[in-house]
Design a protein around this motif. Structure first.
Motif, PDB file in Angstrom:
ATOM      1  N   LYS A   1       0.805  -1.216   0.000  1.00 17.73           N
ATOM      2  CA  LYS A   1       0.000   0.000   0.000  1.00 17.73           C
ATOM      3  C   LYS A   1       0.844   1.275   0.000  1.00 17.73           C
ATOM      4  O   LYS A   1       0.505   2.269   0.624  1.00 17.73           O
ATOM      5  N   GLY A   2       1.976   1.236  -0.716  1.00 18.60           N
ATOM      6  CA  GLY A   2       2.761   2.438  -0.938  1.00 18.60           C
ATOM      7  C   GLY A   2       3.512   2.963   0.262  1.00 18.60           C
ATOM      8  O   GLY A   2       4.131   4.022   0.192  1.00 18.60           O
ATOM      9  N   GLY A   3       3.462   2.251   1.381  1.00 16.93           N
ATOM     10  CA  GLY A   3       4.016   2.782   2.619  1.00 16.93           C
ATOM     11  C   GLY A   3       5.474   3.181   2.583  1.00 16.93           C
ATOM     12  O   GLY A   3       5.836   4.314   2.917  1.00 16.93           O
ATOM     13  N   ASN A   4       6.344   2.267   2.168  1.00 14.44           N
ATOM     14  CA  ASN A   4       7.773   2.575   2.178  1.00 14.44           C
ATOM     15  C   ASN A   4       8.171   3.519   1.050  1.00 14.44           C
ATOM     16  O   ASN A   4       9.033   4.381   1.231  1.00 14.44           O
ATOM     17  N   ARG A   5       7.563   3.349  -0.093  1.00 14.95           N
ATOM     18  CA  ARG A   5       7.860   4.269  -1.198  1.00 14.95           C
ATOM     19  C   ARG A   5       7.465   5.690  -0.818  1.00 14.95           C
ATOM     20  O   ARG A   5       8.248   6.633  -0.980  1.00 14.95           O
ATOM     21  N   SER A   6       6.251   5.838  -0.312  1.00 15.25           N
ATOM     22  CA  SER A   6       5.784   7.151   0.116  1.00 15.25           C
ATOM     23  C   SER A   6       6.680   7.709   1.214  1.00 15.25           C
ATOM     24  O   SER A   6       7.025   8.897   1.220  1.00 15.25           O
ATOM     25  N   LEU A   7       7.074   6.850   2.144  1.00 13.96           N
ATOM     26  CA  LEU A   7       7.910   7.262   3.262  1.00 13.96           C
ATOM     27  C   LEU A   7       9.239   7.826   2.794  1.00 13.96           C
ATOM     28  O   LEU A   7       9.680   8.899   3.241  1.00 13.96           O
ATOM     29  N   LEU A   8       9.890   7.123   1.883  1.00 14.23           N
ATOM     30  CA  LEU A   8      11.177   7.607   1.371  1.00 14.23           C
ATOM     31  C   LEU A   8      11.019   8.916   0.618  1.00 14.23           C
ATOM     32  O   LEU A   8      11.838   9.835   0.756  1.00 14.23           O
ATOM     33  N   GLU A   9       9.961   9.014  -0.177  1.00  8.37           N
ATOM     34  CA  GLU A   9       9.787  10.203  -1.007  1.00  8.37           C
ATOM     35  C   GLU A   9       9.452  11.440  -0.179  1.00  8.37           C
ATOM     36  O   GLU A   9      10.049  12.501  -0.353  1.00  8.37           O
ATOM     37  N   ILE A  10       8.510  11.332   0.752  1.00  7.93           N
ATOM     38  CA  ILE A  10       8.085  12.509   1.499  1.00  7.93           C
ATOM     39  C   ILE A  10       9.138  12.930   2.524  1.00  7.93           C
ATOM     40  O   ILE A  10       9.259  14.113   2.859  1.00  7.93           O
ATOM     41  N   SER A  11       9.927  11.986   3.019  1.00  4.79           N
ATOM     42  CA  SER A  11      10.960  12.323   4.004  1.00  4.79           C
ATOM     43  C   SER A  11      12.207  12.925   3.365  1.00  4.79           C
ATOM     44  O   SER A  11      13.052  13.493   4.065  1.00  4.79           O
ATOM     45  N   GLY A  12      12.326  12.778   2.054  1.00  5.06           N
ATOM     46  CA  GLY A  12      13.505  13.282   1.356  1.00  5.06           C
ATOM     47  C   GLY A  12      14.620  12.273   1.197  1.00  5.06           C
ATOM     48  O   GLY A  12      15.626  12.558   0.533  1.00  5.06           O
ATOM     49  N   TYR A  13      14.447  11.085   1.750  1.00  5.04           N
ATOM     50  CA  TYR A  13      15.522  10.091   1.679  1.00  5.04           C
ATOM     51  C   TYR A  13      15.542   9.314   0.368  1.00  5.04           C
ATOM     52  O   TYR A  13      16.391   8.432   0.175  1.00  5.04           O
ATOM     53  N   ALA A  14      14.622   9.646  -0.533  1.00  2.00           N
ATOM     54  CA  ALA A  14      14.665   9.042  -1.871  1.00  2.00           C
ATOM     55  C   ALA A  14      15.520   9.865  -2.827  1.00  2.00           C
ATOM     56  O   ALA A  14      15.724   9.465  -3.982  1.00  2.00           O
ATOM     57  N   LYS A  15      16.026  10.992  -2.348  1.00  2.00           N
ATOM     58  CA  LYS A  15      16.833  11.863  -3.206  1.00  2.00           C
ATOM     59  C   LYS A  15      18.249  11.310  -3.359  1.00  2.00           C
ATOM     60  O   LYS A  15      18.798  10.696  -2.449  1.00  2.00           O
ATOM     61  N   ASP A  16      18.823  11.570  -4.523  1.00  3.61           N
ATOM     62  CA  ASP A  16      20.234  11.239  -4.779  1.00  3.61           C
ATOM     63  C   ASP A  16      20.550   9.774  -4.518  1.00  3.61           C
ATOM     64  O   ASP A  16      21.607   9.434  -3.980  1.00  3.61           O
ATOM     65  N   LEU A  17      19.645   8.902  -4.916  1.00  4.79           N
ATOM     66  CA  LEU A  17      19.914   7.469  -4.773  1.00  4.79           C
ATOM     67  C   LEU A  17      21.063   7.069  -5.685  1.00  4.79           C
ATOM     68  O   LEU A  17      21.050   7.385  -6.883  1.00  4.79           O
ATOM     69  N   PRO A  18      22.046   6.353  -5.176  1.00  5.48           N
ATOM     70  CA  PRO A  18      23.160   5.896  -6.006  1.00  5.48           C
ATOM     71  C   PRO A  18      22.850   4.589  -6.734  1.00  5.48           C
ATOM     72  O   PRO A  18      23.758   3.861  -7.137  1.00  5.48           O
ATOM     73  N   TYR A  19      21.598   4.260  -6.870  1.00  2.00           N
ATOM     74  CA  TYR A  19      21.108   3.090  -7.586  1.00  2.00           C
ATOM     75  C   TYR A  19      19.663   3.406  -7.953  1.00  2.00           C
ATOM     76  O   TYR A  19      19.107   4.433  -7.536  1.00  2.00           O
ATOM     77  N   ARG A  20      19.029   2.545  -8.696  1.00  2.00           N
ATOM     78  CA  ARG A  20      17.646   2.776  -9.100  1.00  2.00           C
ATOM     79  C   ARG A  20      16.732   1.773  -8.413  1.00  2.00           C
ATOM     80  O   ARG A  20      17.088   0.611  -8.260  1.00  2.00           O
ATOM     81  N   ILE A  21      15.554   2.244  -7.973  1.00  2.00           N
ATOM     82  CA  ILE A  21      14.574   1.358  -7.356  1.00  2.00           C
ATOM     83  C   ILE A  21      13.415   1.127  -8.323  1.00  2.00           C
ATOM     84  O   ILE A  21      12.857   2.076  -8.867  1.00  2.00           O
ATOM     85  N   GLU A  22      13.063  -0.127  -8.516  1.00  2.00           N
ATOM     86  CA  GLU A  22      11.850  -0.495  -9.236  1.00  2.00           C
ATOM     87  C   GLU A  22      10.837  -0.963  -8.195  1.00  2.00           C
ATOM     88  O   GLU A  22      10.999  -2.017  -7.582  1.00  2.00           O
ATOM     89  N   TRP A  23       9.806  -0.144  -7.968  1.00  2.00           N
ATOM     90  CA  TRP A  23       8.808  -0.444  -6.948  1.00  2.00           C
ATOM     91  C   TRP A  23       7.684  -1.322  -7.514  1.00  2.00           C
ATOM     92  O   TRP A  23       7.235  -1.123  -8.629  1.00  2.00           O
ATOM     93  N   SER A  24       7.213  -2.269  -6.694  1.00  2.00           N
ATOM     94  CA  SER A  24       6.015  -3.051  -7.004  1.00  2.00           C
ATOM     95  C   SER A  24       5.142  -3.048  -5.762  1.00  2.00           C
ATOM     96  O   SER A  24       5.640  -3.287  -4.651  1.00  2.00           O
ATOM     97  N   GLU A  25       3.841  -2.756  -5.931  1.00  2.10           N
ATOM     98  CA  GLU A  25       2.942  -2.677  -4.786  1.00  2.10           C
ATOM     99  C   GLU A  25       2.097  -3.938  -4.677  1.00  2.10           C
ATOM    100  O   GLU A  25       1.605  -4.458  -5.684  1.00  2.10           O
ATOM    101  N   PHE A  26       1.910  -4.416  -3.443  1.00  4.22           N
ATOM    102  CA  PHE A  26       1.160  -5.635  -3.167  1.00  4.22           C
ATOM    103  C   PHE A  26       0.162  -5.372  -2.046  1.00  4.22           C
ATOM    104  O   PHE A  26       0.383  -4.511  -1.201  1.00  4.22           O
TER     105      PHE A  26
END
Length: 326
Positions: free
Chosen positions: A45-70
């Motif tokens: 339900k988007g919890g961790n993806r949303s968490l990283l994005e709104i907190s700012g910790y999804a910025k400047d990732l040194p790798y790429r994340i492919e998200w899948s929701e379940f």
């Protein structure tokens, strides 16, 4: 709430062992080749993806994340077992059920939520008033996970034999429909489903997980990802832990962000996150002992097929790496 307040759920033990890392995320970035590393991450339900994005910790990732929701843990674990995901976020017992079947996965980190946010729900007009009324009833929950465990533990606490109630193995989506339709008598589930059912469907809570479940959710990685993408996995775990701490003081912002991502009602998510107070934990002896007790109980209930050594199901090196970098 300030992170320094005396009533904050983060303990000194946790802070010392998990969040004293002096190596910054920017320094860790030097370990990656951004164009080559992709982490396939399963989310609920988007919890961790949303968490990283709104907190700012999804910025400047040194790798790429492919998200899948379940919708629940089971399909995340199936995808991890099949090699379709690198990292997932699942309840402790769901993880152990799949691990017991031989899945090449390990728990590398985790969070703890208030146990009362696992609950058994009934319809508003149900004659069921308490756990004592569950004898002879049809009870739905996830097989091999929190739902089945909460049902069995609640029946045992109420001195009702497990065979004196009928277990209906249903995922959250099907169980919600069944409860509203009246084809089941009660439903064992977790947040945000509890808040959705109580706020939108007027369901009632007649029992919860307080005193019967540790309510630990593990961050799980495949053995292959641990071996071949370790630096990225470690970095993601560190970011998630920092973001979780951020969320404790920014619950409203977190709920709004997740609502936008998942289309779940914002008031439902605000209720869920406020009740859960989800906090990061280290994978240490205390956690292993607590989960071992739940695992042994699940084996006695027949949820797990055999007695497990929880210490072998976890990879404590990620906690050790964080603690050792101070």
């Amino acid at each position: 709430m300030s992170l320094n307040s005396s009533d904050h759920p983060i303990t000194r033990r946790l802070a010392a062992s998990l969040f004293a890392a002096a190596v910054t995320l920017s320094t860790a970035a030097a370990s990656f080749a951004a164009d080559n590393v992709v982490l396939r991450v399963g989310d609920q339900k988007g919890g961790n993806r949303s968490l990283l994005e709104i907190s700012g910790y999804a910025k400047d990732l040194p790798y790429r994340i492919e998200w899948s929701e379940f919708p629940a843990a089971a399909p995340i674990l199936e995808a991890l077992n099949a090699g379709a995901l690198d990292v997932g976020y699942t309840g402790d017992l769901s993880f152990l059920s799949v691990y017991a079947a031989g899945a090449p996965i390990k728990a590398i980190g985790g969070t703890r939520s208030d146990a009362k946010t696992q609950a058994i729900l009934v319809r508003e007009d149900s004659p069921i008033k308490s756990a004592a009324d569950l004898k002879g009833k049809r009870l739905a929950g996830t097989r091999g996970g929190w739902g089945q465990f909460l049902i069995d533990a609640t029946l045992e606490k109420a001195q009702i034999k497990l065979e004196d109630a009928t277990f209906a193995p249903l995922g959250p989506v099907d169980a919600k429909v069944a409860l509203v339709a009246g084809s089941i008598d009660a439903w064992a589930v977790w947040e945000p489903y509890v808040s959705f059912a109580t706020l939108k469907d007027k369901a009632r809570v007649i029992a919860d997980g307080d005193g019967v479940t540790p309510t630990i959710t593990f961050i799980v990685a495949s053995d292959n990802a641990i071996a071949t993408k370790r630096a990225a996995v470690q970095d993601l775990l560190q970011r998630l832990n920092k973001a979780r701490l951020w969320s404790l003081d920014h619950i409203a912002e977190y709920a709004k962000s997740t609502a936008g991502l998942t289309k779940l009602p914002e008031d439902v998510l605000l209720s869920a996150y406020t009740a859960q107070r989800t906090s990061p934990i280290p994978i240490d002896e205390v956690v292993i002992k607590e989960v071992q007790q739940a695992s042994d109980r699940a084996t006695r209930y027949g949820i797990l097929p055999k007695t497990l050594d929880v210490g072998k199901a976890v990879d404590r090196s990620f906690t050790a790496a964080a603690a050792g970098s101070n």
